[in-house]
Design an enzyme around this catalytic site. Structure first.
Site, mmCIF file in Angstrom:
data_model
loop_
_atom_site.group_PDB
_atom_site.id
_atom_site.type_symbol
_atom_site.label_atom_id
_atom_site.label_comp_id
_atom_site.label_asym_id
_atom_site.label_seq_id
_atom_site.Cartn_x
_atom_site.Cartn_y
_atom_site.Cartn_z
ATOM 1 C CG HIS A 256 -0.180 -0.034 2.591
ATOM 2 N ND1 HIS A 256 0.184 1.279 3.280
ATOM 3 C CD2 HIS A 256 0.256 -1.008 3.415
ATOM 4 C CE1 HIS A 256 0.640 0.651 4.436
ATOM 5 N NE2 HIS A 256 1.022 -0.549 4.521
ATOM 6 C CG ASP A 257 -0.577 4.500 1.304
ATOM 7 O OD1 ASP A 257 -1.402 5.044 0.620
ATOM 8 O OD2 ASP A 257 -0.532 3.722 2.159
ATOM 9 N N GLY B 131 5.380 -0.858 2.444
ATOM 10 C CA GLY B 131 4.192 0.282 2.384
ATOM 11 C C GLY B 131 5.024 1.713 2.268
#
Length: 269
Positions: free
Chosen positions: A123-124, A141
């Site tokens: 994520h991200d 992340g």
């Protein structure tokens, strides 16, 4: 869905946007918020979910899981996004997660990237163009990766780390800091082992520019003074050199991770 070639066993949710010339093979599943650009190909057994946009000409191989809920306990169902660029190749069993509220709500992969089997993009994370991730690479992340970075097999990148453009990460490395542009990092824990000279030469960088970059590297990672002092000296000495200034700017940029350094002062590069 006009002009798309969709196998009868594939399941396409209402609301999905399917571009021209898209090919969706057997047993694929495409969620209601997914956008597939023109000529995307899902070969078979691919699952694409969430608010995911995939750029034109990208190919995704069997058993890839793209756009499912992030592996982050802080995620609480926010309507975050995943964007994958054009002409990417995503091989078997790759997993790519969307963003989270705590990281900007977006995971993004640039154009012309190759993500080999069983690799993971968390994520991200933000990946630039022409990134190559070999098998079983794990990008945690909030990691930011510049253009033309190559990751060797089974290496892992600590969350919030930055990998500068044209860097090379050696196989089986564990990187827990920021790697300068054009740098090469190897080991567990990884250390800076010099410049990615092979990559620079393959990409036709000017010989004199490479010489100046090597001189700046030796100055920045010398043993005298502090890193900040040496960076400022290099910034002034090579003020007209764009490659050196890119490295200087990268080091100056605020970061939650330390800059990766050579193990014993100025390594051979």
């Amino acid at each position: 869905m006009s002009s798309a070639d969709i196998h009868p066993t594939a399941i396409i949710a209402d609301g999905a946007v399917i571009g021209a010339g898209v090919r969706i093979g057997p047993y694929c599943m495409v969620g209601p918020k997914v956008v597939l650009g023109d000529y995307v190909e899902l070969i078979s057994h691919v699952v694409v979910e969430g608010k995911t946009a995939i750029g034109a000409g990208t190919r995704i191989f069997p058993f890839a899981s793209v756009g499912h809920q992030p592996q982050d306990l802080k995620f609480h169902g926010e309507d975050s996004r995943l964007e994958i660029g054009e002409r990417c190749t995503i091989r078997e069993s790759v997993t790519i997660n969307p963003g989270t509220e705590g990281g900007g709500m977006l995971t993004k992969i640039g154009n012309d990237c190759l993500i080999m089997a069983s690799a993971h993009v968390a994520h991200d994370a933000i990946l630039g163009n022409n990134v190559i991730m070999a098998n079983y690479v794990g990008v945690a992340g909030h990691v930011h990766v510049g253009d033309n970075v190559i990751f060797g097999g089974t290496c892992v990148i600590h969350q919030f780390s930055r990998i500068g453009a044209h860097a090379f990460i050696g196989a089986q490395s564990m990187v827990d800091g920021d790697v300068i542009p054009y740098g090469m990092a190897v080991g567990n824990r990884a250390v800076l082992t010099g410049l990615n000279l092979v990559g620079l030469k393959r990409r036709k960088f000017d010989r004199e520019a490479i010489h100046r970059l090597r001189a700046a590297y030796r100055q920045i990672f010398a043993s005298e003074g502090t890193l900040i002092e040496r960076v400022e000296d290099a910034a002034e000495l090579f003020k007209d050199d764009s490659l050196v200034q890119e490295v200087v700017g990268f080091i100056r940029q605020p970061s939650s991770r330390p800059i990766l350094l050579p193990r014993n002062g100025n390594e051979s590069e």
